[in-house]
Design an enzyme around this catalytic site. Structure first.
Site, PDB file in Angstrom:
ATOM      1  N   ARG A 122     -11.770  -8.948  11.795  1.00 20.34           N
ATOM      2  CA  ARG A 122     -11.559  -7.533  11.456  1.00 20.34           C
ATOM      3  C   ARG A 122     -12.861  -6.876  11.005  1.00 20.34           C
ATOM      4  NH1 ARG A 122      -6.907  -6.299   7.207  1.00 20.34           N
ATOM      5  NH2 ARG A 122      -8.503  -6.933   5.718  1.00 20.34           N
TER       6      ARG A 122
ATOM      7  N   LYS B 236     -11.801  -0.765   8.453  1.00 23.83           N
ATOM      8  CA  LYS B 236     -11.857  -0.947   6.996  1.00 23.83           C
ATOM      9  C   LYS B 236     -13.236  -0.491   6.530  1.00 23.83           C
ATOM     10  CE  LYS B 236     -10.432  -4.269   3.480  1.00 23.83           C
ATOM     11  NZ  LYS B 236      -9.554  -3.380   2.721  1.00 23.83           N
TER      12      LYS B 236
HETATM   13  N1  PMP Z   1      -4.070  -1.093   3.906  1.00 24.03           N
HETATM   14  C1  PMP Z   1      -5.215  -0.761   3.278  1.00 24.03           C
HETATM   15  C2  PMP Z   1      -5.639   0.655   3.281  1.00 24.03           C
HETATM   16  C3  PMP Z   1      -5.978  -1.751   2.642  1.00 24.03           C
HETATM   17  O1  PMP Z   1      -7.115  -1.422   2.025  1.00 24.03           O
HETATM   18  C4  PMP Z   1      -5.527  -3.091   2.649  1.00 24.03           C
HETATM   19  C5  PMP Z   1      -6.347  -4.161   1.999  1.00 24.03           C
HETATM   20  N2  PMP Z   1      -6.305  -4.057   0.594  1.00 24.03           N
HETATM   21  C6  PMP Z   1      -4.307  -3.386   3.288  1.00 24.03           C
HETATM   22  C7  PMP Z   1      -3.621  -2.361   3.919  1.00 24.03           C
HETATM   23  C8  PMP Z   1      -3.780  -4.773   3.333  1.00 24.03           C
HETATM   24  O2  PMP Z   1      -4.563  -5.582   4.178  1.00 24.03           O
HETATM   25  P1  PMP Z   1      -4.811  -7.112   3.916  1.00 24.03           P
HETATM   26  O3  PMP Z   1      -3.480  -7.769   3.857  1.00 24.03           O
HETATM   27  O4  PMP Z   1      -5.616  -7.574   5.069  1.00 24.03           O
HETATM   28  O5  PMP Z   1      -5.540  -7.217   2.614  1.00 24.03           O
END
Ligand code: PMP
Length: 289
Positions: free
Chosen positions: A52, A151
């Protein structure tokens, strides 16, 4: 001595870990990052996070000045140097030092920062009782502006919604997209259960493709809990039997109230409980999925 931080090729004490005021990461939020858990000395879903990160970087045309293997090795080294067995890693790639203008091509080399520390997002009671949330008025970024799957270091859209939550004395807000469908929470993905079926909005509705979300979907399949990915409305959230959020820092946390409407019995539901348990079994290496 504080934490040892990986900064552009070497480990330095946190007191020495500084970035330039001309770094476009600071000037414009120009960069990408990952938050990753360490469970029992093992970096959780490391490959998925690296993938990612490199995909996000490629979408914003940011060249990470290390191969994926080199970055993985540097991350392992940072975790080891700080004796982190159960903790949280932050990988940050900034556009680097440039001029006082938007032009990212003035930045000759991207900055690489690795922090290995610990995190406790919410108090333990909140996991037992479940949390209250509100619907944010702030609409999730339009996918044709900055795709929510990236991200990036620019979290203002989420931060504005987070402030709405805090102003209402709840820890989280649900964000909707420009069409009114559920996108995600400010830092977590959304799941609901209705009539025994687990639902989550598609990533294309405006969320990050959560690594925790993917694990939970795999675990649901393994536990033979039917799962359907579909657009959800505010109505769907209001009438859900169960509701929970997933994220690296938050892990799996039940939602028991939204906009003053009680979800199910007002306590974390049974399917949420099963998935939460399965999640920790998997994270601690006691099961596969
Ligand atoms: N949505 C957003 C906006 C995020 O920043 C995150 C990570 N904190 C997630 C969803 C969840 O993703 P992950 O399970 O990969 O941490």
């Amino acid at each position: 001595m504080g934490l040892l931080i990986w900064l552009d090729g070497k480990l330095v004490d946190e007191s020495q870990a500084m970035v330039s005021v001309f770094d476009h990461g600071l000037l414009y939020g120009d960069g990408v990052f990952e938050g990753i858990r360490v469970y029992g000395g093992k970096i959780f879903e490391f490959q998925a996070h690296l993938k990612r990160l490199y995909e996000s970087a490629s979408v914003i045309r940011l060249v990470i000045p290390m191969t994926m293997e080199e970055l993985a090795a540097a991350t392992q080294e940072t975790v080891k140097a700080n004796n982190i067995a159960d903790g949280y890693i932050r990988l940050i790639i900034t556009r680097g030092k440039g001029n006082l203008g938007l032009n990212p091509f003035t930045c000759s080399r991207a900055g690489v920062i690795i922090i290995a520390s610990t995190i406790q997002l919410y108090p333990p009671e909140l996991y037992e009782r479940g949390m209250k949330v509100i619907s944010a008025v702030t609409v999730r970024n339009h996918p044709l502006a900055i795709p929510p799957q990236v991200k990036s270091l620019n979290y203002l859209n989420n931060i504005i919604a987070k402030m709405e939550a805090l102003d209402n004395n709840v820890p989280e807000a649900i964000m909707y997209n420009h069409e009114g469908y559920v996108a995600e929470a400010t830092g977590d993905n959304v799941f609901i259960v209705r009539d025994g079926i687990l639902y989550s909005p598609p990533v294309q509705a405006g969320s990050l493709e959560g690594v925790t979300r993917s694990v939970v979907i795999r675990l649901a399949k393994k536990l033979e809990i039917p799962f359907v990915e579909k657009n959800l409305t505010r109505f769907d959230l209001y009438v859900a039997d169960e509701f929970f959020l997933t994220g690296t820092a938050a892990e799996v946390i039940a939602v028991v109230e939204i906009d003053g409407r009680t979800i199910g019995s007002g306590k974390p539901g049974p399917i949420t409980g099963r998935l939460r348990e399965a999640f920790f079994d998997y994270a601690n290496g006691n099961s596969t999925c």
